[in-house]
Design an enzyme around this catalytic site. Structure first.
Site, PDB file in Angstrom:
ATOM      1  N   CYS A 189      -0.626  84.000-134.702  1.00  0.00           N
ATOM      2  CA  CYS A 189       0.126  84.007-133.443  1.00  0.00           C
ATOM      3  C   CYS A 189       1.575  84.417-133.679  1.00  0.00           C
ATOM      4  CB  CYS A 189       0.048  82.640-132.777  1.00  0.00           C
ATOM      5  SG  CYS A 189       0.659  81.262-133.778  1.00  0.00           S
ATOM      6  N   HIS A 216       8.252  76.460-134.018  1.00  0.00           N
ATOM      7  CA  HIS A 216       6.842  76.508-133.612  1.00  0.00           C
ATOM      8  C   HIS A 216       6.371  75.185-133.030  1.00  0.00           C
ATOM      9  CE1 HIS A 216       2.580  77.429-133.760  1.00  0.00           C
ATOM     10  NE2 HIS A 216       2.855  78.651-134.192  1.00  0.00           N
TER      11      HIS A 216
END
Length: 377
Positions: A189, A216
C-alpha cells in the site's frame, strides 16, 4: 477505474452452474445486443482485510465478475457478516445473503471454500482465471503455483513478493507486463501511495536523492495491547496507544518500479494509533531547480491527465479521515509541503492504505486480463 476490461457477467443461478466444464471466459452481449465482448472471471484467495475489500470493489464494478472465494476457516454466515459490516468503510452496498456454501452478493451466487491448499479450490472449474492472493502466505512462484495448479491462469499478490516475481504499480510501470509472467505483485500500500507522486516529480525535475517517512495507520499485524515480538521489540507494543518507529520496504520497492532511483531513495515508518489512512512525508533533492508552485502545477496536470484516478491533487486543508475510502493511490497535499530552496523540497501525499490499495489490486487484475486477451487475440 480507467483501466478496465469487461469481466465475466453470465448470471449463475444455482450451484449446478459451477459443476460443468466452465473455462472462465465467454461472450457478453452489449446492452443494445449489437456487439460482443470477451469476458474473464476472478477469484479471491484469503478473506482478510484486503481480501474482503477487493471483494467489495469487484462487486461494485460492473466490468468485474467474481466466481470464487477461498476463505480459510470462516463459515459462510461469518463471511457474510464480515463482508457486510466494516468499521471504516461502512455497510456494503447491495444485498448480502447466503445459501449453503454460496455467498449471494447483489443477487449473484459466489462459491466459497475453506481449503488450506489453494489447489483444492478448483479455480478453473469455477471460472476464476485471475486470482487475488491475499492470505499473505503464497507470495512466491513456488508456493503460488498451487493456485495455478488449481486451474487459475494468473496470480496477483496483494502484498510484496518474497521472491523475484514481477512487481507492477499501476500508473507507474504497468506497461512492463507483457503476458509472460504468471505471478505478479501489486507491491505494498505504501509503495502505491508513494510511487505515483515520485514518478511525476522524477519525470519532470529529476530526483537525485530522497528520504521518505510513512506515518502509517494501525494494521492487523500489530498488538492491541502490549504483547511480545522477539523479532521487533517495539512492534510488540500496544498499537492503540503508541507511536511506533518501524521499518518499511516501500522505498526500496519504488526503486524496483523506477530503476533510475536505485541507490537514491530509502525510508522508514511510524505506526500511529489511527484505524485507516496513512500519509507519506517525502523529502528530496532535485536535479532541476524549480518552485513549489511549479511542482504543484506538475502534479495537478498529471492528476488530471495520464495519471487520473491513480494520482490525486488536494488543495483543501483536509485531515486523515477525509481520505477514508478514497480509491486513488496517492493524493498530493498542496498545502502541506514546504520548500527550502529551488532544489530541496518536502512533499506530502495521503493514501487510504486499505481501500486505495485494494482498488489498485483490482485494477492490476483487470490490466493483466486485458493484456492477456490482446495477446491471445
Amino acid at each position: 477505474m480507467q483501466l478496465s476490461l469487461a469481466l465475466f457477467t453470465a448470471t449463475l443461478g444455482s450451484a449446478a452452474a459451477f459443476s460443468g466444464s466452465f473455462s472462465g471466459s465467454a461472450l457478453k452481449a452489449s446492452s443494445n445486443g449489437s456487439a460482443m465482448e470477451m469476458v474473464t472471471g476472478m477469484g479471491v484467495n484469503g478473506f482478510g482485510r484486503i481480501g474482503r475489500l477487493v471483494t467489495r470493489i469487484i462487486m461494485e464494478d460492473d466490468d468485474c465478475k467474481l466466481n470464487g472465494i477461498n476463505a480459510g476457516s470462516a463459515p459462510t454466515d461469518y463471511m457474510a457478516y464480515q463482508y457486510k459490516y466494516d468499521s471504516v468503510h461502512g455497510i456494503a452496498k447491495g444485498t448480502v445473503e447466503i445459501d449453503g456454501d454460496f455467498l449471494i452478493l447483489n443477487g449473484e451466487k459466489i462459491m466459497t471454500s475453506r481449503c488450506r491448499d489453494p489447489k483444492e479450490v478448483g479455480w478453473g472449474a469455477l471460472g476464476a482465471d485471475y486470482v487475488c492472493e491475499s492470505t499473505g502466505v503464497f507470495l512466491t512462484k513456488e508456493t503460488a503455483q498451487a493456485i495455478i495448479d488449481g486451474g487459475a491462469k494468473k496470480v496477483i499478490y496483494s502484498a510484496p513478493a518474497k521472491d523475484d516475481s514481477q512487481t507492477i504499480v499501476m500508473g507507474v510501470n504497468q506497461d512492463e507486463y507483457d503476458g509472460s509472467e504468471n505471478f505478479v505483485s501489486c507491491a505494498s500500500c505504501t509503495t502505491n501511495g508513494l510511487a505515483p507522486m515520485v514518478k511525476a516529480i522524477h519525470d519532470e525535475f529529476e530526483i537525485t536523492e530522497a528520504l521518505m517517512t510513512t506515518v502509517h495507520a494501525m494494521t492487523a499485524t500489530q498488538a492491541v495491547v502490549d504483547s511480545s515480538s522477539r523479532k521487533d521489540w517495539r512492534g510488540g507494543r500496544a498499537a492503540s496507544g503508541n507511536i511506533i518507529p518501524s521499518s518499511t520496504g516501500a522505498a526500496k520497492a519504488v526503486t524496483k518500479v523506477i530503476p533510475s532511483l536505485q541507490g537514491k531513495l530509502t525510508g522508514m515508518a511510524f505506526r500511529v494509533p489511527t484505524i485507516d489512512v496513512s500519509v507519506v512525508d517525502f523529502t528530496c533533492k532535485l536535479g532541476k531547480a524549480t518552485t513549489y508552485e511549479e511542482i504543484c502545477a506538475t502534479i495537478k496536470a498529471r492528476s488530471e491527465g495520464d495519471m487520473k484516478g491513480i494520482l490525486g491533487y488536494c488543495d483543501e486543508p483536509l485531515v486523515s479521515t477525509d481520505f477514508e475510502s478514497d480509491p486513488r493511490s496517492s493524493i498530493f497535499d498542496a498545502q502541506a509541503g514546504i520548500m527550502l530552496n529551488p532544489t530541496f523540497v518536502k512533499l506530502i501525499c495521503w493514501y487510504d492504505n486499505e481501500w486505495g490499495y485494494s482498488s489498485r489490486v483490482v485494477d492490476l487484475m483487470k490490466h493483466i486480463a486485458a493484456i492477456d486477451a490482446k495477446i491471445a487475440a
